[in-house]
Design a protein around this motif. Structure first.
Motif, PDB file in Angstrom:
ATOM      1  N   LEU A  10       0.916  -1.290  -0.118  1.00 51.72           N
ATOM      2  CA  LEU A  10       0.072  -0.101  -0.043  1.00 51.72           C
ATOM      3  C   LEU A  10       1.035   1.162   0.026  1.00 51.72           C
ATOM      4  O   LEU A  10       1.809   1.274   0.832  1.00 51.72           O
ATOM      5  N   THR A  11       0.575   2.128  -0.797  1.00 50.94           N
ATOM      6  CA  THR A  11       1.288   3.220  -1.067  1.00 50.94           C
ATOM      7  C   THR A  11       0.782   4.398   0.247  1.00 50.94           C
ATOM      8  O   THR A  11      -0.199   4.165   0.925  1.00 50.94           O
ATOM      9  N   ALA A  12       1.828   5.316   0.398  1.00 44.66           N
ATOM     10  CA  ALA A  12       1.679   6.404   1.415  1.00 44.66           C
ATOM     11  C   ALA A  12       0.244   7.151   1.040  1.00 44.66           C
ATOM     12  O   ALA A  12      -0.555   7.239   1.980  1.00 44.66           O
ATOM     13  N   ASP A  13       0.123   7.344  -0.082  1.00 47.27           N
ATOM     14  CA  ASP A  13      -1.281   7.817  -0.525  1.00 47.27           C
ATOM     15  C   ASP A  13      -2.460   7.242  -0.143  1.00 47.27           C
ATOM     16  O   ASP A  13      -3.507   7.655   0.329  1.00 47.27           O
ATOM     17  N   GLU A  14      -2.143   5.860  -0.320  1.00 46.18           N
ATOM     18  CA  GLU A  14      -3.419   4.915  -0.150  1.00 46.18           C
ATOM     19  C   GLU A  14      -3.610   4.781   1.458  1.00 46.18           C
ATOM     20  O   GLU A  14      -4.770   4.467   2.085  1.00 46.18           O
ATOM     21  N   ARG A  15      -2.590   4.754   2.207  1.00 47.63           N
ATOM     22  CA  ARG A  15      -2.565   4.653   3.584  1.00 47.63           C
ATOM     23  C   ARG A  15      -2.785   5.832   4.420  1.00 47.63           C
ATOM     24  O   ARG A  15      -3.332   5.848   5.530  1.00 47.63           O
ATOM     25  N   GLY A  16      -3.011   6.842   3.617  1.00 47.34           N
ATOM     26  CA  GLY A  16      -3.502   8.158   4.146  1.00 47.34           C
ATOM     27  C   GLY A  16      -3.445   9.395   3.212  1.00 47.34           C
ATOM     28  O   GLY A  16      -3.823   9.121   1.987  1.00 47.34           O
TER      29      GLY A  16
ATOM     30  N   LYS B  24      -3.517  11.235   0.192  1.00 53.26           N
ATOM     31  CA  LYS B  24      -4.508  11.503  -0.803  1.00 53.26           C
ATOM     32  C   LYS B  24      -5.919  10.773  -0.708  1.00 53.26           C
ATOM     33  O   LYS B  24      -6.704  11.196  -1.005  1.00 53.26           O
ATOM     34  N   ALA B  25      -5.624   9.882   0.292  1.00 49.82           N
ATOM     35  CA  ALA B  25      -7.017   8.905   0.539  1.00 49.82           C
ATOM     36  C   ALA B  25      -8.045   9.731   1.295  1.00 49.82           C
ATOM     37  O   ALA B  25      -9.207   9.840   1.106  1.00 49.82           O
ATOM     38  N   TRP B  26      -7.518  10.816   2.077  1.00 44.40           N
ATOM     39  CA  TRP B  26      -8.355  11.556   2.856  1.00 44.40           C
ATOM     40  C   TRP B  26      -9.177  12.773   2.006  1.00 44.40           C
ATOM     41  O   TRP B  26     -10.232  13.042   1.958  1.00 44.40           O
ATOM     42  N   ASP B  27      -8.337  13.186   1.084  1.00 51.07           N
ATOM     43  CA  ASP B  27      -8.722  13.959  -0.004  1.00 51.07           C
ATOM     44  C   ASP B  27      -9.906  13.474  -0.547  1.00 51.07           C
ATOM     45  O   ASP B  27     -10.874  13.906  -1.056  1.00 51.07           O
ATOM     46  N   HIS B  28      -9.820  12.148  -1.086  1.00 53.54           N
ATOM     47  CA  HIS B  28     -10.586  11.506  -1.721  1.00 53.54           C
ATOM     48  C   HIS B  28     -11.962  11.170  -1.250  1.00 53.54           C
ATOM     49  O   HIS B  28     -13.178  11.223  -1.876  1.00 53.54           O
ATOM     50  N   ALA B  29     -11.843  11.007   0.083  1.00 56.12           N
ATOM     51  CA  ALA B  29     -13.014  10.485   0.901  1.00 56.12           C
ATOM     52  C   ALA B  29     -13.667  11.863   1.370  1.00 56.12           C
ATOM     53  O   ALA B  29     -14.848  11.930   1.662  1.00 56.12           O
ATOM     54  N   ALA B  30     -13.201  13.041   1.297  1.00 58.56           N
ATOM     55  CA  ALA B  30     -13.747  14.352   1.491  1.00 58.56           C
ATOM     56  C   ALA B  30     -15.149  14.632   0.822  1.00 58.56           C
ATOM     57  O   ALA B  30     -15.918  14.924   1.560  1.00 58.56           O
ATOM     58  N   LYS B  31     -15.113  14.177  -0.474  1.00 59.51           N
ATOM     59  CA  LYS B  31     -16.521  14.262  -1.144  1.00 59.51           C
ATOM     60  C   LYS B  31     -17.430  13.728  -0.577  1.00 59.51           C
ATOM     61  O   LYS B  31     -18.620  14.224  -0.181  1.00 59.51           O
ATOM     62  N   SER B  32     -17.428  12.457  -0.087  1.00 64.16           N
ATOM     63  CA  SER B  32     -18.294  11.887   0.407  1.00 64.16           C
ATOM     64  C   SER B  32     -18.777  12.075   1.786  1.00 64.16           C
ATOM     65  O   SER B  32     -19.718  11.945   2.324  1.00 64.16           O
ATOM     66  N   LEU B  33     -17.918  12.283   2.623  1.00 65.22           N
ATOM     67  CA  LEU B  33     -17.557  12.910   4.043  1.00 65.22           C
ATOM     68  C   LEU B  33     -18.674  14.050   4.063  1.00 65.22           C
ATOM     69  O   LEU B  33     -19.448  14.210   4.751  1.00 65.22           O
ATOM     70  N   HIS B  34     -18.370  14.991   3.016  1.00 65.99           N
ATOM     71  CA  HIS B  34     -19.229  16.292   2.890  1.00 65.99           C
ATOM     72  C   HIS B  34     -20.729  15.855   2.658  1.00 65.99           C
ATOM     73  O   HIS B  34     -21.596  16.724   3.169  1.00 65.99           O
TER      74      HIS B  34
END
Length: 248
Positions: A156-162, A164-174
């Protein structure tokens, strides 16, 4: 005296408490309904062994899963939504309003949040064995989840472990935040509890178990601030009567 329902749940490291999203939904439901139950903690490698002589793998399922409940009449039901449907039919009061339009909306958003590329799959795939599982279940998790991912979890890449993952999740969280604000809460339907609240509370409680820094990161991505007025924190406070029983 009738026998209690048995809830099969996944243990955590000490102190042993409920942690996984799907068992949380069932635990919240049983507590909300006031149903007499006891917990039988079951490590991942023991699930099949425990159930294979009790009932067949449900049609369409790849394997035995948790949550599973054993009813007082000896019947087993597995899969949180099937458990909820049975409980709502046989213990109708208070209702959990499975027909609420918020239920499929939250189901869809959580499905997106649990994937790579659109959500936080890499975050929890890494953190579950690192922070929650007992040694007996770690190897099982690493093997089965690597197979699902089609590569070792160590890759798992650093982005997948945190990252950019949080950036991707923000849309659904909003979007979840928007839904929580549609009515004068604390629940999605205002003052009425629905199963959507247990879906989302289960997700929040799951990430809360990873530690303060992870949970605060999640809340910061909801677009609703981090103070007591945050609608997600208000929901968690509102479900406390049914989330406090988390260790038995």
């Amino acid at each position: 005296m009738s026998q209690p329902v048995i809830l099969f749940d996944l243990p955590s490291r000490d102190p042993c408490k409920c942690w996984s999203l799907n068992p949380w939904k069932t635990r919240l439901l049983l507590n909300f309904k006031g149903i007499d139950y006891k917990t039988e903690w079951t490590e991942y490698p023991d699930i099949r062994v425990k159930f294979q002589d009790k009932f067949p793998i449900p049609e369409g399922a790849a394997t035995y899963t948790i949550p599973t409940v054993k009813l007082p009449d000896g019947k087993y039901i597995t899969d949180s939504i099937k458990i909820a449907e049975y409980i709502e039919e046989h213990y109708p009061s208070p209702s959990i309003h499975l027909d609420s339009p918020y239920v499929p909306k939250i189901q869809k958003l959580i499905a997106t949040l649990m994937e790579l590329g659109t959500g936080l799959r890499g975050v929890f795939l890494a953190l579950v064995p690192e922070r929650l599982l007992n040694p007996k279940s770690v190897d099982y998790w690493m093997e089965t989840r690597s197979k699902m991912l089609q590569r070792p979890l160590s890759e798992l890449t650093a982005d997948e472990r945190g990252g950019k993952a949080w950036d991707h999740a923000a849309k659904s969280l909003h979007e979840v935040t928007r839904l929580l604000k549609e009515n004068d809460g604390p629940f999605f339907a205002g003052k009425t509890v629905t199963y959507a609240d247990f879906y989302w509370a289960g997700f929040l409680l799951f990430f809360q178990r990873f530690g303060t820094e992870v949970f605060e990161k999640l809340i910061s991505c909801t677009g609703d601030g981090e103070g007591a007025d945050n609608v997600h924190l208000k929901l968690l406070e509102a479900v406390k009567p049914w989330s406090e029983r988390d260790d038995h």
